[in-house]
Design an enzyme around this catalytic site. Structure first.
Site, PDB file in Angstrom:
ATOM      1  NE  ARG A  30      -4.259  -1.571   0.555  1.00  0.00           N
ATOM      2  CZ  ARG A  30      -5.345  -1.213   1.250  1.00  0.00           C
ATOM      3  NH1 ARG A  30      -5.464  -0.004   1.708  1.00  0.00           N
ATOM      4  NH2 ARG A  30      -6.305  -2.082   1.438  1.00  0.00           N
ATOM      5  NE  ARG A  34      -6.239   6.088   2.652  1.00  0.00           N
ATOM      6  CZ  ARG A  34      -7.085   5.279   3.269  1.00  0.00           C
ATOM      7  NH1 ARG A  34      -8.216   5.745   3.723  1.00  0.00           N
ATOM      8  NH2 ARG A  34      -6.775   4.013   3.450  1.00  0.00           N
ATOM      9  NE  ARG A  43      -8.559  10.422  -1.566  1.00  0.00           N
ATOM     10  CZ  ARG A  43      -8.694  10.012  -0.307  1.00  0.00           C
ATOM     11  NH1 ARG A  43      -8.842   8.744  -0.053  1.00  0.00           N
ATOM     12  NH2 ARG A  43      -8.650  10.876   0.675  1.00  0.00           N
ATOM     13  CG  ASP A  80      -8.859  -2.174  -4.179  1.00  0.00           C
ATOM     14  OD1 ASP A  80      -8.359  -1.395  -3.352  1.00  0.00           O
ATOM     15  OD2 ASP A  80      -9.476  -3.194  -3.854  1.00  0.00           O
ATOM     16  CE1 TYR A 157     -13.580  -6.301   1.484  1.00  0.00           C
ATOM     17  CE2 TYR A 157     -11.821  -7.739   0.716  1.00  0.00           C
ATOM     18  CZ  TYR A 157     -12.267  -6.702   1.523  1.00  0.00           C
ATOM     19  OH  TYR A 157     -11.389  -6.091   2.368  1.00  0.00           O
TER      20      TYR A 157
END
Ligand code: CP3
Length: 346
Positions: A30, A34, A43, A80, A157
């Site tokens: 990752r 952020r 973003r 993703d 998911y």
């Protein structure tokens, strides 16, 4: 004509292939994210996480950021794991502060029959284009990692519809309806192989399979519902080296060691010495606790060196034990990376 760049820094690939290196390579799960204000700025410009994935120029930009700003030894393509359920017919939203959400989930044979193979749709093309663009912009500085979720994690998911502490709906399906579960896992596996082959054709040098929710199963369930599908993926992908990261699956290390992959990813709860013994032919990746990075830089440095000394020399790709957290102080992350880069096996 496409220009092929020779890799200037191939430390990661060397370790994956069992070739000699003078220090461990380092990257961060990752890493495009952020914790970098530059990521947050892109973003904002893109309007959403989804637009960043869908528009190759944004994906390329944030893929390159950690290479330029953090100095890691590999890039990982920005996308993703959830693009696979979407490509099979289950769209998702990314709800800020909450995470992924699927309006429709898989509960029955009928739901399963509505899913399609990924060849039917071209909504993975933007990732292939982002890979091609990233390879061109990298000019061989570092290798590019491709990735996909492992079938069990994607299954969770698709059945659950969102993240969960227990994944009890997904696990209930395994216990109640193993036949339907195997059918769904097989569909996901087929889609994943197609997707990874597409990424390899577009130029990735190595791939990682993320089994983020491995840890909610046990050894027997993991052997039944997870390992056979990862094994199929590993068997199908022979073009590039493979990293398998099964978070929390310390109960299945013997099975993981038997996979046809070159690298095993370790989370911070797995002991490098034990895995090194179980998998003497493989390189190992990991495994500093991401929370260690919150501590002051001196402690980060000491813990990083301690971690490096626990892995077998020349068989280690330094990383965190899971993805980086958005609020980790950037300076401390840099300390981690720089400490690895100044370490020497010589
Ligand atoms: O590693 C990289 O830098 C490449 C990009 C990457 C992302 N997701 C970008 C992302 C990779 C490899 C992933 C994999 C992924 N996605 C996993 C497996 C890895 C893991 O951490 O276990 C999982 C489980 C997902 C699903 C997912 N995507 C969740 C649960 C979330 C929300 C949680 C969160 O951190 O907010 C995402 C969103 C996501 N994927 C973000 C990023 C940078 C944050 C989105 C944002 O900008 O707000």
């Amino acid at each position: 004509m496409e220009v092929k760049h020779a890799l200037k820094n191939d430390l990661l690939l060397k370790v994956a292939k069992g070739e000699a290196v003078s220090r461990p390579p380092v990257w961060l799960m990752r890493q495009a994210g952020r914790f970098l204000s530059e990521y947050r700025a892109v973003r904002k410009e893109a309007g959403s996480f989804r637009n960043m994935i869908a528009q190759p120029d944004y994906a390329i930009e944030v893929t390159l950021q950690p290479v330029d700003l953090v100095g890691v030894d590999a890039a990982i393509i920005f996308s993703d794991i959830l693009v696979i359920p979407e490509a099979m017919g289950l769209p998702y939203q990314m709800i800020p502060g909450k995470g992924p959400f699927f309006e429709e989930t898989i509960q029955s044979e009928r739901d399963l029959d509505r899913l399609h193979a990924v060849q039917d749709e071209s909504n993975l093309d933007h990732t292939y284009q982002a890979i091609e663009g990233t390879i061109a912009k990298l000019e061989g500085r570092v290798p590019l990692i491709g990735f996909a979720g492992a079938p069990w994690t994607i299954f969770s998911y698709m059945v659950e519809g969102s993240g969960s502490k227990t994944f009890s709906k997904a696990k209930a399906m395994l216990y109640r309806n193993p036949e339907l579960s195997h059918k769904l896992l097989q569909k996901i596996t087929d889609a994943t192989i197609t997707y990874l082959k597409g990424q390899i054709k577009a130029g990735v040098h190595i791939v990682q399979i993320f089994d983020s929710w491995a840890g909610v199963l046990d050894a027997e369930m993991y052997a039944k519902f997870a390992i056979p599908y990862i094994r199929q993926i590993c068997a199908a992908i022979q073009e590039v080296p493979k990293i398998v990261f099964a978070k929390g699956a310390y109960f299945s290390l013997v099975d993981l060691a038997s996979l046809d992959c070159q690298v095993l990813g370790l989370d911070w709860q797995m002991a490098p010495e034990a895995v090194a013994q179980l998998a003497p032919e493989k390189a190992l990746q990991g495994n500093l606790d991401p929370c260690q990075i919150y501590a002051d830089p001196e402690s980060v440095k000491a813990a990083t060196i301690e971690m490096l000394n626990r892995f077998p020399k020349g068989r280690h790709i330094a990383n965190l034990g899971h993805g980086i957290y958005p609020d980790l102080p950037r300076e401390h992350v840099l300390t981690f990376v720089e400490t690895v880069k100044s370490f020497s096996y010589l």
